[in-house]
Design a protein around this motif. Structure first.
Motif, PDB file in Angstrom:
ATOM      1  N   HIS A   1       0.701  -1.315   0.002  1.00 45.78           N
ATOM      2  CA  HIS A   1      -0.077   0.025  -0.205  1.00 45.78           C
ATOM      3  C   HIS A   1       0.882   1.388   0.013  1.00 45.78           C
ATOM      4  CE1 HIS A   1      -3.312   2.646   2.116  1.00 45.78           C
ATOM      5  NE2 HIS A   1      -3.403   2.780   0.928  1.00 45.78           N
ATOM      6  N   PHE A   2       1.900   1.099   0.786  1.00 44.47           N
ATOM      7  CA  PHE A   2       2.710   2.332   0.877  1.00 44.47           C
ATOM      8  C   PHE A   2       3.373   2.765  -0.490  1.00 44.47           C
ATOM      9  CE2 PHE A   2       7.278   3.797   1.436  1.00 44.47           C
ATOM     10  CZ  PHE A   2       6.851   5.130   1.996  1.00 44.47           C
ATOM     11  N   PHE A   3       4.001   1.580  -1.400  1.00 47.83           N
ATOM     12  CA  PHE A   3       4.702   1.741  -2.354  1.00 47.83           C
ATOM     13  C   PHE A   3       3.730   2.196  -3.531  1.00 47.83           C
ATOM     14  CE2 PHE A   3       8.523   0.203  -0.460  1.00 47.83           C
ATOM     15  CZ  PHE A   3       9.563   0.981  -1.045  1.00 47.83           C
TER      16      PHE A   3
ATOM     17  N   VAL B   1      -1.422   0.184 -12.994  1.00 50.63           N
ATOM     18  CA  VAL B   1      -0.422  -0.863 -13.133  1.00 50.63           C
ATOM     19  C   VAL B   1       0.655  -0.228 -13.586  1.00 50.63           C
ATOM     20  CG1 VAL B   1       0.321  -2.948 -14.258  1.00 50.63           C
ATOM     21  CG2 VAL B   1      -2.027  -2.802 -13.398  1.00 50.63           C
ATOM     22  N   VAL B   2       0.908   0.535 -14.708  1.00 41.25           N
ATOM     23  CA  VAL B   2       1.870   1.331 -15.229  1.00 41.25           C
ATOM     24  C   VAL B   2       2.439   2.150 -14.117  1.00 41.25           C
ATOM     25  CG1 VAL B   2       2.622   3.100 -16.843  1.00 41.25           C
ATOM     26  CG2 VAL B   2       0.934   1.122 -17.420  1.00 41.25           C
TER      27      VAL B   2
ATOM     28  N   GLU C   1       4.331  -7.629  -6.499  1.00 40.09           N
ATOM     29  CA  GLU C   1       3.955  -6.512  -5.444  1.00 40.09           C
ATOM     30  C   GLU C   1       2.985  -5.888  -5.936  1.00 40.09           C
ATOM     31  OE1 GLU C   1       8.062  -5.725  -3.345  1.00 40.09           O
ATOM     32  OE2 GLU C   1       8.120  -4.933  -5.652  1.00 40.09           O
ATOM     33  N   ALA C   2       2.884  -5.619  -7.305  1.00 38.31           N
ATOM     34  CA  ALA C   2       1.626  -5.048  -7.904  1.00 38.31           C
ATOM     35  C   ALA C   2       0.509  -5.538  -7.849  1.00 38.31           C
ATOM     36  CB  ALA C   2       2.142  -4.477  -9.533  1.00 38.31           C
TER      37      ALA C   2
ATOM     38  N   LEU D   1      -2.726  -4.298  -5.801  1.00 40.98           N
ATOM     39  CA  LEU D   1      -4.065  -3.974  -6.599  1.00 40.98           C
ATOM     40  C   LEU D   1      -4.992  -5.397  -6.169  1.00 40.98           C
ATOM     41  CD1 LEU D   1      -2.662  -3.111  -9.953  1.00 40.98           C
ATOM     42  CD2 LEU D   1      -3.924  -1.425  -8.428  1.00 40.98           C
ATOM     43  N   GLU D   2      -4.502  -6.112  -5.354  1.00 41.21           N
ATOM     44  CA  GLU D   2      -5.387  -7.184  -4.927  1.00 41.21           C
ATOM     45  C   GLU D   2      -5.869  -7.949  -6.130  1.00 41.21           C
ATOM     46  OE1 GLU D   2      -8.514  -5.519  -2.557  1.00 41.21           O
ATOM     47  OE2 GLU D   2      -7.123  -5.464  -0.626  1.00 41.21           O
TER      48      GLU D   2
END
Length: 199
Positions: free
Chosen positions: A80-82, A150-151, A163-164, A168-169
């Protein structure tokens, strides 16, 4: 990748401490993620135009200042932080590009190439126009917001596909597909953008 440079559990714990109002939690958090933020900043600075005046340290400092103003976010975890840092990184770079372009007549624009090697080897990247990138990415968000996120996470936040997906779940496979499709869409628009600027 961020996972190798800052411990997931440590960052999540520091985020929760910051959210709880513990003194010095934000400073400890920034110390924990500073190496990764500086790496991302160097990637973006090396891929920027040669007349760019913003330096990696200044970019990281600006991210810190913008984080200080975020008081009401309910932080979930490191992903969430990144996720948020990727948005802040984009805004800082675009603001700097706009400031640099203010008052100047820009005769041509340079294209952006979306290549995953950019994050691994910034020297392989060509100079590009941050304002052109921001414009076409904004267009993409109007067509498909998820692809645009995503980008942003991959390109500006430096997140891996895993991680993405976590941020984004979504499944890794879905994020990989969205990343590939978004890159192709953006590249076509950037090529059209460059042709229009040269016409």
């Amino acid at each position: 990748m961020p996972t190798a440079l800052c411990d997931r559990e440590q960052v999540t714990a520091l985020l929760r401490a910051w959210m709880a109002g513990q003194n010095g939690a934000l400073d400890r958090l920034m110390a924990a993620v500073q190496a990764e933020l500086r790496r991302l900043a160097r990637v973006h600075m090396q891929g920027e135009r040669r007349d760019h005046t913003l330096q990696p340290t200044a970019l990281v400092n600006e991210i810190y200042l913008r984080l200080v103003d975020l008081r009401d976010i309910r932080w979930q975890d490191r992903a969430h932080f990144f996720n948020l840092v990727s948005t802040l990184m984009r805004r800082v770079l675009v603001d700097a590009a706009r400031a640099r372009a203010a008052g100047k007549r820009r005769k041509s624009r340079m294209c952006v190439t979306f290549d995953e090697t950019r994050l691994a080897d910034p020297k392989a990247a060509q100079d590009f126009d941050m304002l052109a990138l921001n414009e076409v990415l904004t267009r993409l968000a109007g067509v498909d917001e998820r692809k645009a996120r995503v980008v942003e996470l991959r390109f500006f936040g430096g997140l891996s596909l895993d991680e993405a997906a976590l941020a984004l779940e979504l499944s890794r496979r879905t994020v990989a597909r969205e990343w590939a499709m978004a890159r192709a869409w953006l590249q076509r628009r950037l090529e059209d953008f460059g042709e229009g600027a040269r016409a």
